[in-house]
Write a protein that holds these residues in place. Structure first.
Motif, mmCIF file in Angstrom:
data_model
loop_
_atom_site.group_PDB
_atom_site.id
_atom_site.type_symbol
_atom_site.label_atom_id
_atom_site.label_comp_id
_atom_site.label_asym_id
_atom_site.label_seq_id
_atom_site.Cartn_x
_atom_site.Cartn_y
_atom_site.Cartn_z
ATOM 1 N N SER A 130 -7.890 112.288 110.679
ATOM 2 C CA SER A 130 -8.421 113.485 110.025
ATOM 3 C C SER A 130 -7.334 114.236 109.266
ATOM 4 N N LEU A 131 -7.737 114.829 108.139
ATOM 5 C CA LEU A 131 -6.844 115.696 107.359
ATOM 6 C C LEU A 131 -7.296 117.150 107.430
ATOM 7 N N ALA A 151 -8.587 105.955 102.242
ATOM 8 C CA ALA A 151 -9.430 107.154 102.259
ATOM 9 C C ALA A 151 -10.454 107.058 103.379
ATOM 10 N N GLN A 152 -10.667 108.184 104.062
ATOM 11 C CA GLN A 152 -11.577 108.247 105.199
ATOM 12 C C GLN A 152 -12.722 109.214 104.906
ATOM 13 N N PRO A 153 -13.891 109.008 105.539
ATOM 14 C CA PRO A 153 -14.984 109.971 105.391
ATOM 15 C C PRO A 153 -14.519 111.366 105.809
ATOM 16 N N GLY A 154 -14.857 112.355 105.018
ATOM 17 C CA GLY A 154 -14.460 113.723 105.321
ATOM 18 C C GLY A 154 -13.164 114.151 104.665
ATOM 19 N N ASP A 155 -12.444 113.236 104.010
ATOM 20 C CA ASP A 155 -11.226 113.619 103.297
ATOM 21 C C ASP A 155 -11.566 114.526 102.120
ATOM 22 N N PRO A 156 -10.679 115.475 101.778
ATOM 23 C CA PRO A 156 -10.882 116.254 100.543
ATOM 24 C C PRO A 156 -10.982 115.321 99.346
ATOM 25 N N ASP A 157 -11.805 115.675 98.380
ATOM 26 C CA ASP A 157 -12.069 114.796 97.240
ATOM 27 C C ASP A 157 -10.818 114.434 96.454
ATOM 28 N N ARG A 324 -7.017 112.158 89.964
ATOM 29 C CA ARG A 324 -7.693 110.866 89.937
ATOM 30 C C ARG A 324 -9.136 111.048 90.412
ATOM 31 N N GLU A 325 -9.898 109.954 90.333
ATOM 32 C CA GLU A 325 -11.266 110.031 90.820
ATOM 33 C C GLU A 325 -11.270 110.269 92.321
ATOM 34 N N ALA A 326 -12.354 110.897 92.808
ATOM 35 C CA ALA A 326 -12.446 111.282 94.209
ATOM 36 C C ALA A 326 -12.313 110.076 95.121
#
Length: 374
Positions: A130-131, A151-157, A324-326
Motif C-alpha cells: 500500500s501507498l 502498480a497495485q489496485p488503490g495506487d494514486p493515478d 504519464r498515463e495512470a
C-alpha cells in the motif's frame, strides 16, 4: 555564515539577476563570452551556491531526486543508488538517499522532509503493498516512481512503476533446479509482506507445479520475528535457515531458492558450518546478481536484474515533464545467470545429515549469527 544571493553575484558581475539566472539555467545562447566570464568569476569569488529548492519550485523541474531504499546493507541497493546517481549526474541532477527498512512511518517522514526541501520527484524501492501513507504528499504534486513494485489496485493515478517481472524471476530460479532433477526444494526469505517478494515466491510455486511437485509439501523459511524483512540481516537470515533446515529431523532439501543474493550467501555459509558442500551436496540459487555473487566460492547461480537500465528508466519517469498515463508500469524480464552453486542432486544427499560436531557449531552461533537483534 550568511548565504550569498544571486543579487550579490549580479552586482559583482555588473549584470542583472535575470542574466545570472540565465547562465545558471543554461540559457546562454545570446550571452557574449565576456559576460559569461564575469558572472563565472563572480560566482567563484563570492562562493555562490544556487538554492536548489527555490530553483526547483520556480522552474518546476526536478534538480534533486529523492531515493528511498530498504537498506544499503544489501549491496544491491547500493549498486542501484550508484546507477541512479550516474544517470542523474548526466542530466545535471543530484540524488538524496534514504534508508527506510520498509517502515511506512519512516518512509512518510522522509518523503515529507524531502518535499519540504523542495524535492518534487522520488524513487521509492520498498515495494510495500500500500501507498496510503504517502497519498497526501502525492496529492500535492509529488512525482512518485515505485521501483521493483508493479502498480497495485488503490495506487494514486499518477504513480509510475519500474520493475522486473518477479514472478518470472522466481520461476526461472526454481525451474533451473527442477530441470536438474531436484525434487525437494525450499524457498528461503524474510517476510513475504512485500509485492516483489510475493511475486518471487509465486513464481517459485508455479515452477514446482509445472514440474509435478506440490509446493505445500516443501519446507519453507520466512525469517524471524525480530527482523521481519531481514534487509539488514539478510545473510544472517540465510545462515540461520541453513542450520534450521539441516539440523532437524525433517528430510532436508537438495535445492534452495533464496529471496536475494545476500540471503543465499548466508545460506551457503550455514551449509559450510555444517560440513556440507555448496553445489555438490546442496544447490543454491540467489536473486539480484550482486558483485559478490560471482566472487563467492563457488560462484552463485542467481537471477539477474538489468540494474543500470532500470535505474535509467526510473530516472526518466521521475523527471518526465508531463505526467504519464495512470497506473503506468514498465516491466522488464530478468535472466538466469548459471554458475557453480547448482548441479544435479548428489546420490547420497538424501541420507546426508550434519555431524555431531556440525550440530555443535550450530548451537554455538552468536545471537547476531543466528539472525537475532543487533
Amino acid at each position: 555564515m550568511t548565504r550569498v544571493t544571486i543579487q550579490q553575484v549580479a552586482k559583482a558581475a555588473g549584470v542583472s539577476p535575470s542574466t545570472v539566472s540565465n547562465l545558471l539555467n543554461g540559457r546562454t545562447e545570446r550571452m557574449v563570452p565576456a559576460t559569461r566570464d564575469r558572472i563565472t568569476r563572480a560566482i567563484a569569488d563570492l562562493g555562490y551556491r544556487p538554492n536548489r529548492a527555490a530553483r526547483q519550485l520556480r522552474t518546476g523541474r526536478a534538480q534533486t531526486v529523492g531515493l528511498i531504499v530498504p537498506s544499503v546493507g544489501n549491496p544491491f541497493w547500493g549498486s542501484f543508488a550508484r546507477e541512479l546517481e550516474v544517470a542523474a549526474l548526466e542530466v545535471g541532477c543530484s540524488v538524496l538517499l534514504c534508508n527506510s527498512e520498509r517502515n511506512p512511518e519512516r518512509e512518510r517522514r522522509y518523503v515529507e522532509e524531502l518535499w519540504d526541501d523542495g524535492v518534487r520527484g522520488i524513487v521509492l524501492c520498498s515495494s510495500l503493498p500500500s501507498l496510503d501513507h504517502l497519498a497526501d504528499v502525492v496529492s500535492r504534486g509529488l512525482r512518485l516512481v515505485t521501483f521493483d513494485r508493479p502498480a497495485q489496485p488503490g495506487d494514486p493515478d499518477s504513480v509510475v512503476s519500474v520493475s522486473i517481472d518477479n514472478h518470472v524471476g522466481g520461476f526461472l530460479a526454481a525451474e533451473h533446479l527442477t530441470s536438474q532433477g531436484h525434487e525437494r526444494l525450499t524457498f528461503v526469505s524474510g517476510s513475504l509482506a512485500s509485492v516483489n517478494r510475493t511475486g518471487r515466491f509465486r513464481g517459485f510455486c508455479t515452477a514446482l507445479e509445472a514440474a509435478g511437485l506440490d509446493p505445500s509439501a516443501m519446507p519453507m523459511w520466512t525469517g524471524i520475528e525480530d527482523t521481519p524483512f531481514g534487509d539488514v540481516e539478510a545473510a544472517d537470515v540465510g545462515r540461520q535457515a541453513a542450520h534450521a533446515l539441516f539440523s532437524g529431523d525433517e528430510e532436508p532439501p537438495t535445492g534452495v531458492v533464496a529471496i536475494n543474493d545476500m540471503t543465499a550467501l548466508g545460506f551457503c555459509r550455514g551449509l559450510r558450518d555444517l560440513g556440507l558442500r555448496v553445489g555438490r551436496d546442496v544447490s543454491v540459487v540467489g536473486f539480484d546478481d550482486i558483485i559478490l555473487a560471482d566472487l563467492y566460492d563457488p560462484p552463485l547461480t542467481t537471477v539477474r536484474q538489468p540494474i543500470a537500465r532500470m535505474a535509467a528508466l526510473a530516472l526518466d519517469e521521475v523527471l518526465a515533464e508531463e505526467a504519464r498515463e495512470a497506473g503506468r508500469s514498465v516491466l522488464l524480464r530478468p535472466e538466469l545467470a548459471v554458475r557453480e552453486s547448482t548441479a544435479p542432486p548428489a546420490l547420497a544427499v538424501g541420507s546426508t545429515t550434519p555431524t555431531a560436531a556440525a550440530a555443535a557449531t550450530s548451537a554455538s552461533l552468536t545471537p547476531s549469527q543466528n539472525g537475532g537483534a543487533r
